[in-house]
Design a protein around this motif. Sequence first.
Motif, short mmCIF file in Angstrom:
data_model
loop_
_atom_site.label_atom_id
_atom_site.label_comp_id
_atom_site.label_asym_id
_atom_site.label_seq_id
_atom_site.Cartn_x
_atom_site.Cartn_y
_atom_site.Cartn_z
N GLU A 84 7.56 -19.84 62.80
CA GLU A 84 7.98 -19.27 61.97
C GLU A 84 8.26 -17.82 61.76
O GLU A 84 9.75 -16.96 61.56
N ASN A 85 7.42 -17.09 62.17
CA ASN A 85 7.64 -15.92 61.73
C ASN A 85 7.48 -14.85 63.19
O ASN A 85 7.14 -14.13 63.24
N SER A 86 8.18 -15.25 63.98
CA SER A 86 7.66 -15.19 65.79
C SER A 86 8.96 -14.22 65.50
O SER A 86 8.59 -13.12 66.67
N SER A 87 9.53 -14.07 65.50
CA SER A 87 10.33 -12.61 64.90
C SER A 87 9.93 -11.66 64.44
O SER A 87 10.49 -10.38 64.76
N LYS A 88 9.23 -11.99 63.93
CA LYS A 88 8.37 -10.25 62.80
C LYS A 88 7.78 -9.17 64.22
O LYS A 88 6.89 -9.61 65.00
N PRO A 89 7.68 -7.84 63.84
CA PRO A 89 7.21 -6.98 64.76
C PRO A 89 5.76 -8.34 64.28
O PRO A 89 5.10 -8.11 63.30
N PRO A 90 4.51 -7.53 65.50
CA PRO A 90 3.35 -8.18 65.26
C PRO A 90 2.79 -7.21 64.37
O PRO A 90 1.82 -7.44 63.71
N LEU A 95 -0.71 -7.40 59.75
CA LEU A 95 -0.35 -7.47 58.33
C LEU A 95 -0.88 -8.19 56.38
O LEU A 95 -1.02 -8.12 55.69
N GLN A 96 0.58 -8.86 57.51
CA GLN A 96 0.22 -10.33 56.38
C GLN A 96 -0.73 -10.94 56.03
O GLN A 96 -1.10 -11.61 55.08
N LEU A 97 -1.00 -10.91 57.80
CA LEU A 97 -2.19 -12.08 57.94
C LEU A 97 -3.18 -11.59 57.13
O LEU A 97 -4.21 -12.62 56.40
N MET A 98 -3.89 -10.29 57.77
CA MET A 98 -4.75 -9.50 56.40
C MET A 98 -4.80 -10.08 54.99
O MET A 98 -6.11 -9.60 54.80
N ARG A 99 -4.24 -9.92 54.14
CA ARG A 99 -3.90 -10.19 52.78
C ARG A 99 -4.29 -11.55 52.77
O ARG A 99 -4.59 -11.69 51.61
N ARG A 100 -4.19 -12.17 53.86
CA ARG A 100 -4.65 -14.10 53.52
C ARG A 100 -6.00 -13.81 52.95
O ARG A 100 -6.60 -15.17 52.89
N TYR A 101 -7.05 -13.11 53.90
CA TYR A 101 -8.25 -13.14 53.70
C TYR A 101 -8.94 -12.56 52.05
O TYR A 101 -9.92 -12.33 52.72
#
Length: 359
Positions: A84-90, A95-101
């Motif tokens: 779903e987020n494949s079009s976003k810059p890596p 950064l969005q992933l890291m918050r989930r930790y």
Amino acid sequence: MDKEAIPTKQQTLVLFPIPFVGHVLPMLQLAKVFLRHGYNITMVLVELPVGSPNFGAGVTDRIRALNKFISFHVLPAVSYDLTENSSKPPLLVLLQLMRRYNDALEAFLCSIPRRRLHSLVTCMFSAHAADVAAKLRVPVYTFFASSASLLAVVAQLPPLLAGRKTGLKDLGEEPVEFLGVPPFPASHLMPSFLLDPEDDMFRTMISVLKRCTGTDGILVNTFESLESRAVQTLRDDLQCVPGRVLPPVYCVGPLVSEGACILDEGRADRHECITWLDAQPELSVVFLCFGSLGLISAEQLREIAIGLDKSGQRFLWTCSNTHQQAHRFLEKTKDRGFGSQFPPMTQGIISTLSFHRGS
């Protein structure tokens, strides 16, 4: 709670870098400084979901194997819809992933007896974890692996960008001025800061900048006599960011790797650049690498090649696999230079290897 009653050797510092080589490896060098001062060190790494950007399969295992005096704790992968987020810059994805930790990090910090937990050290891109430390009343510091000059720019960017209707891209080559550093064209800023203020990447990066300069202190990989102007600006409460007092800035550099490579010399996958460097005279090689996310325009690439060509100097150049011009130049100058084209997320690994040899 009086931590002074606890001997230093029984206190634990927790380091939490974003999983980029350019952040993990300098933080490892910082860890060695803390070790020499008698602290116990735990580095927290994250296991990223399959398909997300990272710095190479197997690198984490090798880092752990080469740093036996440091404890490592890996936070399990979190759920994240990469499709779903494949079009976003890596970088935005990471950064969005890291918050989930944060929840898993909080649970880990709670597993350490509070009287033994000295502090949490984040990097620029994991500074959101300061929210966890604040909740637990644990001191938190930002480790800034780049220069004090860049930190001065980072500290002043949010107020500069506040209230703008358009991104700094509209300024083009017009100089921008930051206290502590010489003026430079707006186009030389990171692309994220040239975007429209409503762009997700822009807003996320501004949030990152504010958070990383809002901890209990900032450890910078520099030394004061090298960047006295920038350091003095950062320490001037009334000048650097009007209306805001920055946390104390500590110069802890230079942090330079002392020996072992990520890739063991005896391994079959030892990169050919190491063999080439071993064959060069000591201190004879110019090394060029612009990081795992560095972007170079065709014009900049051409100017670099002209400079290398006219210098007559030996060189090692790592560049993105999209730079075909560089590939042709490397072929032309292979008698005195070595270069390879690597996927963007691999450049940081090669840059680390090269500093252990004849450059």
